[in-house]
Design an enzyme around this catalytic site. Structure first.
Site, PDB file in Angstrom:
ATOM      1  N   ARG A 147     -14.596  -3.925  -9.676  1.00  0.00           N
ATOM      2  CA  ARG A 147     -14.898  -2.834  -8.737  1.00  0.00           C
ATOM      3  C   ARG A 147     -16.407  -2.649  -8.592  1.00  0.00           C
ATOM      4  O   ARG A 147     -16.899  -2.314  -7.521  1.00  0.00           O
ATOM      5  CB  ARG A 147     -14.179  -1.551  -9.156  1.00  0.00           C
ATOM      6  N   ARG A 176     -19.038  -5.776  -0.716  1.00  0.00           N
ATOM      7  CA  ARG A 176     -18.807  -4.968   0.497  1.00  0.00           C
ATOM      8  C   ARG A 176     -20.115  -4.681   1.224  1.00  0.00           C
ATOM      9  O   ARG A 176     -20.146  -4.646   2.465  1.00  0.00           O
ATOM     10  CB  ARG A 176     -18.061  -3.683   0.133  1.00  0.00           C
ATOM     11  N   PHE A 221      -4.761   7.542   6.957  1.00  0.00           N
ATOM     12  CA  PHE A 221      -5.221   6.212   7.357  1.00  0.00           C
ATOM     13  C   PHE A 221      -4.164   5.130   7.156  1.00  0.00           C
ATOM     14  O   PHE A 221      -4.423   3.955   7.411  1.00  0.00           O
ATOM     15  CB  PHE A 221      -6.510   5.838   6.609  1.00  0.00           C
ATOM     16  N   GLU A 254       0.242  -5.269  -8.686  1.00  0.00           N
ATOM     17  CA  GLU A 254      -0.228  -5.945  -7.466  1.00  0.00           C
ATOM     18  C   GLU A 254      -0.211  -7.472  -7.631  1.00  0.00           C
ATOM     19  O   GLU A 254       0.147  -8.194  -6.692  1.00  0.00           O
ATOM     20  CB  GLU A 254      -1.623  -5.431  -7.110  1.00  0.00           C
ATOM     21  N   HIS A 314     -10.135  -6.077  -1.412  1.00  0.00           N
ATOM     22  CA  HIS A 314      -9.390  -5.094  -2.210  1.00  0.00           C
ATOM     23  C   HIS A 314      -9.601  -5.426  -3.675  1.00  0.00           C
ATOM     24  O   HIS A 314      -9.671  -6.606  -4.040  1.00  0.00           O
ATOM     25  CB  HIS A 314      -7.898  -5.160  -1.884  1.00  0.00           C
ATOM     26  N   THR A 364     -15.716   1.730  -1.655  1.00  0.00           N
ATOM     27  CA  THR A 364     -14.726   1.492  -0.595  1.00  0.00           C
ATOM     28  C   THR A 364     -15.370   1.559   0.787  1.00  0.00           C
ATOM     29  O   THR A 364     -15.068   0.744   1.665  1.00  0.00           O
ATOM     30  CB  THR A 364     -13.599   2.545  -0.688  1.00  0.00           C
ATOM     31  N   TYR A 369       0.821  -1.216   0.000  1.00  0.00           N
ATOM     32  CA  TYR A 369       0.000   0.000   0.000  1.00  0.00           C
ATOM     33  C   TYR A 369       0.858   1.270   0.000  1.00  0.00           C
ATOM     34  O   TYR A 369       0.385   2.320   0.440  1.00  0.00           O
ATOM     35  CB  TYR A 369      -0.928  -0.008   1.207  1.00  0.00           C
ATOM     36  N   ASN A 420     -13.082  -3.587   5.173  1.00  0.00           N
ATOM     37  CA  ASN A 420     -14.049  -3.533   4.061  1.00  0.00           C
ATOM     38  C   ASN A 420     -14.004  -4.772   3.161  1.00  0.00           C
ATOM     39  O   ASN A 420     -14.363  -4.716   1.990  1.00  0.00           O
ATOM     40  CB  ASN A 420     -13.903  -2.228   3.264  1.00  0.00           C
TER      41      ASN A 420
END
Ligand code: CMP
Length: 139
Positions: free
Chosen positions: A87, A104, A59, A128, A117, A93, A51, A114
Site C-alpha cells: 500500500r 498511483r 461509487f 481476494e 488495487h 487511493t 468489490y 487509479n
C-alpha cells in the site's frame, strides 16, 4: 504478526495505457516476488462480487463499470509485511494525494482510474487471492 502475501490488480486504465511492464518492474524492485499472475477480464457480475464490500457505497456502480471495461492483471505478491509495504508502494487511493514516486502518483489519473488495487488487510489478501487463483496456481 503481519503476513507475507498481498493481492493486486493492475486496473484497466493502466493496462490500456501500456503500463504493465513499468509497474511490474517497480513491484519487483521494491522486493516483491510474484506468486501467481493472470491477464484476464472481469465481467460486471464478477467485478461486483469482488468489490461486494463496497456495494452500499455511492461509487459502487461506477467502480464495477470501470473494472469490467477492459483487461486487468491480477497477481499474488510475496514479501515480509506485504500488505502495508505494498500500500505504501502504490500510494493513496486518490492519486492527487499519492506521494511522489508511488505507482498511483506516476500512472493513475483519477480516484476511479487509479491504476492499481492493493489488499487492505491480511484477511482480505487471502480472500481476494483465492477469488482469482486456485491453490494449484499459487507458486
Ligand atoms: P481500490 O483500492 O481498488 O478499492 C475500491 C476502489 O473504489 C478504489 O480503489 C477506487 O478506485 C474506487 N473509488 C471510487 N471512489 C472512491 C472513494 N470515494 N473512496 C474510496 N474508493 C473509491
Amino acid at each position: 504478526m503481519a503476513g507475507k502475501l498481498t493481492f493486486t490488480m493492475i486496473k484497466p486504465d493502466a493496462v490500456e495505457n501500456n503500463h504493465i511492464g513499468a509497474i511490474l518492474q517497480k513491484i519487483n524492485e521494491a522486493g516483491f516476488r510474484i506468486k501467481a499472475m493472470k491477464y484476464t477480464r472481469l465481467t460486471k457480475e464478477t467485478a461486483g462480487q469482488f468489490y461486494a464490500i463496497h456495494s452500499e457505497r455511492g461509487f459502487f456502480n461506477d467502480l464495477v463499470t470501470f473494472m469490467s471495461s477492459g483487461p486487468i492483471v491480477a497477481a499474488i505478491l510475496e514479501k515480509d509485511n506485504a500488505v502495508a509495504d505494498f500500500r505504501e508502494l502504490i500510494g493513496a487511493t486518490d492519486p492527487t494525494k499519492a506521494a511522489p514516486g508511488t505507482i498511483r502518483a506516476m500512472f493513475a489519473k483519477s480516484i476511479d482510474a487509479n491504476a492499481m488495487h492493493g489488499s487492505d488487510s491480511d484477511e482480505n489478501a487471502e480472500i481476494e487471492g483465492n477469488f482469482f487463483f486456485s491453490k494449484l496456481e499459487q507458486f
